[in-house]
Design a protein around this motif. Structure first.
Motif, short mmCIF file in Angstrom:
data_model
loop_
_atom_site.label_atom_id
_atom_site.label_comp_id
_atom_site.label_asym_id
_atom_site.label_seq_id
_atom_site.Cartn_x
_atom_site.Cartn_y
_atom_site.Cartn_z
N ALA A 1 71.87 29.65 44.53
CA ALA A 1 70.98 29.07 43.47
C ALA A 1 69.82 30.02 42.97
CB ALA A 1 70.20 27.65 44.10
N PRO A 2 70.10 30.95 42.18
CA PRO A 2 69.32 31.99 41.81
C PRO A 2 68.02 31.42 40.82
CG PRO A 2 71.00 31.91 40.29
CD PRO A 2 71.43 30.99 41.29
N ALA A 3 67.12 31.01 41.65
CA ALA A 3 65.80 30.46 41.07
C ALA A 3 64.53 30.80 41.93
CB ALA A 3 65.88 29.15 41.14
N ASN A 4 63.78 31.17 41.13
CA ASN A 4 62.48 31.69 41.82
C ASN A 4 61.35 30.60 42.00
OD1 ASN A 4 63.00 34.55 42.06
ND2 ASN A 4 62.94 34.67 40.12
N SER B 1 62.26 26.82 62.00
CA SER B 1 63.45 27.25 61.73
C SER B 1 63.33 27.97 60.38
CB SER B 1 64.69 26.38 61.30
OG SER B 1 64.88 25.41 62.54
N ALA B 2 62.52 27.65 59.39
CA ALA B 2 62.70 28.59 57.90
C ALA B 2 61.96 29.86 58.15
CB ALA B 2 62.03 27.51 57.13
N LEU B 3 60.74 29.69 58.90
CA LEU B 3 59.99 30.94 58.69
C LEU B 3 60.44 32.21 59.23
CD1 LEU B 3 56.29 29.43 59.68
CD2 LEU B 3 57.09 30.14 57.51
N PRO B 4 61.17 32.36 60.34
CA PRO B 4 61.75 33.66 60.66
C PRO B 4 62.78 33.89 59.66
CG PRO B 4 61.89 31.92 62.44
CD PRO B 4 61.52 31.33 61.37
N LEU B 5 63.49 33.12 58.96
CA LEU B 5 64.73 33.53 57.83
C LEU B 5 64.13 34.01 56.69
CD1 LEU B 5 66.80 30.33 58.39
CD2 LEU B 5 67.25 32.47 59.35
N LEU B 6 62.90 33.91 56.30
CA LEU B 6 62.34 34.34 55.28
C LEU B 6 62.32 35.88 54.90
CD1 LEU B 6 60.07 31.21 54.36
CD2 LEU B 6 62.18 31.77 53.23
N SER B 7 62.26 36.48 56.04
CA SER B 7 62.23 38.05 55.86
C SER B 7 63.51 38.72 55.34
CB SER B 7 61.81 38.71 57.38
OG SER B 7 63.24 38.15 58.17
N ASP B 8 64.49 37.53 55.36
CA ASP B 8 65.88 38.05 54.40
C ASP B 8 65.74 37.98 53.13
OD1 ASP B 8 68.75 38.00 53.47
OD2 ASP B 8 69.22 37.53 55.49
N PRO B 9 65.71 39.32 52.30
CA PRO B 9 65.68 39.26 50.81
C PRO B 9 66.64 38.28 50.31
CG PRO B 9 66.74 41.31 51.47
CD PRO B 9 66.52 40.51 52.78
N ARG B 10 67.65 37.82 50.61
CA ARG B 10 68.60 36.53 50.09
C ARG B 10 68.01 35.40 49.76
NH1 ARG B 10 73.80 38.41 53.63
NH2 ARG B 10 71.96 38.52 55.30
N LEU B 11 67.04 35.15 50.49
CA LEU B 11 66.18 33.94 50.62
C LEU B 11 65.07 33.93 49.99
CD1 LEU B 11 67.46 32.74 54.19
CD2 LEU B 11 68.75 32.14 52.24
N ARG B 12 64.42 32.58 49.55
CA ARG B 12 63.22 32.51 48.72
C ARG B 12 62.67 31.16 49.16
NH1 ARG B 12 66.36 34.62 44.80
NH2 ARG B 12 65.71 36.66 43.87
N ALA B 13 61.63 31.25 49.42
CA ALA B 13 60.82 29.81 49.75
C ALA B 13 60.13 29.27 48.31
CB ALA B 13 59.70 29.99 50.86
N LEU B 14 60.72 28.19 48.02
CA LEU B 14 60.18 27.69 46.53
C LEU B 14 59.05 26.90 46.76
CD1 LEU B 14 63.43 27.19 44.78
CD2 LEU B 14 62.29 29.48 45.19
N ALA B 15 58.99 26.09 47.92
CA ALA B 15 58.03 25.09 48.05
C ALA B 15 57.87 24.77 49.36
CB ALA B 15 58.07 23.96 46.90
N VAL B 16 56.85 23.79 49.83
CA VAL B 16 56.58 23.11 51.11
C VAL B 16 56.30 21.88 50.76
CG1 VAL B 16 56.16 25.33 52.36
CG2 VAL B 16 54.46 23.66 51.36
N THR B 17 56.79 20.72 51.91
CA THR B 17 56.37 19.67 51.66
C THR B 17 54.77 19.35 52.31
OG1 THR B 17 57.44 18.98 53.71
CG2 THR B 17 58.78 18.54 51.77
N GLY B 18 54.43 18.33 52.00
CA GLY B 18 52.81 18.01 52.71
C GLY B 18 51.93 18.58 51.47
N VAL B 19 50.82 18.16 51.64
CA VAL B 19 49.71 17.97 50.85
C VAL B 19 48.97 19.52 50.60
CG1 VAL B 19 47.39 17.07 50.19
CG2 VAL B 19 49.02 15.85 50.95
#
Length: 310
Positions: free
Chosen positions: A121-124, A195-213
């Motif tokens: 899903a190529p989206a930033n 689970s998500a935070l350790p994976l985000l060092s991989d350049p193939r993944l992007r964090a687009l948003a988080v839930t919460g306020v």
């Protein structure tokens, strides 16, 4: 006999307590359950023994504790699935999460992170992800921990709110889902921060948003779904401790007192920080209103998704 009952409650506990955890060993739910077990044991002066009983979205553990003796010696660690979602998802549930449990305390909450695959899903940004979905109705996939899981329903709410049809791909665990996300066979997923935070060092993944306020301290540049126009996605993952509903009031009061004291200690907070989790501020007095809102919110999401589990 009536006069003896308060005395026994005042002496509680006199033997080890079983803390049933509705998650398998090794995951985030198990980790926060063990934090609660340690804290309660220190406050109560008795061993608190963790008993993992995973299965059926937490219903195996829920049924066991709902039918256990209501004496304070069997408690349950559960989250949204068991306490707020399953009543709408499982038509043949053998217990009532709203009526069969008494709230003791909220252990922890953590955020879901919307992670997109560079190739799947190529989206930033979330806006780009929504636009991509509109151009390819049903062509962008998202993974979840199973039909009716929080990760499924959060993505369902996002798609419905944006008027976009994404394709749901349920998994039997987070590990195979993450493998497919990294490889690009999957488009995106809402995944718990531990689970998500350790994976985000991989350049193939992007964090687009988080839930919460508020924004997640570990991802200060990543916007919240609320900021992006999804107010209904103030949706952290949470875990609480409950007891059978008929637990005597003095025993329940002692458990709540011990829980409040344990959760206020630096050791409790430090242990949660290692799980990228937060300490929720929810009193037993406010819990019924909170749980009623959660049940209403997720029942709507279940109906919208059409999900059901026999």
């Amino acid at each position: 006999m009536a006069a003896a009952s308060p005395a026994r409650a005042q002496d509680f506990p006199t033997r080890p307590i079983r803390l049933v955890v509705s998650f398998p060993p090794g995951g985030s739910g198990d980790a926060v359950g063990r934090i609660a077990a340690t804290g309660l044991s220190q406050q109560l002066g008795q061993a608190v023994v963790v008993d993992n009983r995973a299965g059926a979205g937490g219903n195996v553990a829920g049924e066991f504790v709902a039918k256990a003796p209501a004496d304070g010696y069997t408690l349950l660690v559960a989250g949204q699935a068991l306490l707020a979602i399953n009543k709408a998802l499982y038509p043949n549930l053998t217990f009532d999460p709203a009526a069969d449990f008494a709230f003791v305390g909220m252990i922890a909450s953590y955020r879901n992170v919307l992670i997109a695959s560079r190739d799947g899903a190529p989206a930033n940004t979330v806006q780009e992800l929504v636009a991509l979905g509109r151009r390819n109705p049903g062509g962008i996939t998202y993974g979840s921990n199973g039909v009716g899981s929080l990760s499924h329903l959060v993505a369902q709410v996002m798609g419905s709110s944006a008027g976009v049809q994404f394709l749901h791909v349920p998994y039997r665990g987070a590990a195979p889902m993450m493998t497919d996300l990294v490889s690009g066979r999957l488009g995106f997923s809402f995944t718990g921060a531990p689970s998500a935070l350790p994976l985000l060092s991989d350049p193939r993944l992007r964090a687009l948003a988080v839930t919460g306020v508020g924004r997640l301290p570990q991802l200060p540049d990543v916007p919240t779904m609320v900021e992006l126009g999804f107010p209904e996605l103030d949706a952290p993952v949470w875990f609480g401790v409950v007891a059978p509903a008929a637990t005597p009031a003095p025993v329940l009061a002692r458990l709540r007192e011990a829980f409040a004291a344990a959760s206020a200690t630096p050791a409790w907070r430090a242990a949660l920080e290692t799980q990228s989790a937060e300490v929720p501020n929810l009193s037993p007095e406010d819990a019924p209103h909170f749980l009623a809102r959660e049940r209403e919110t997720w029942a709507r999401a279940v109906r919208a998704s059409g999900a059901t589990v026999e």
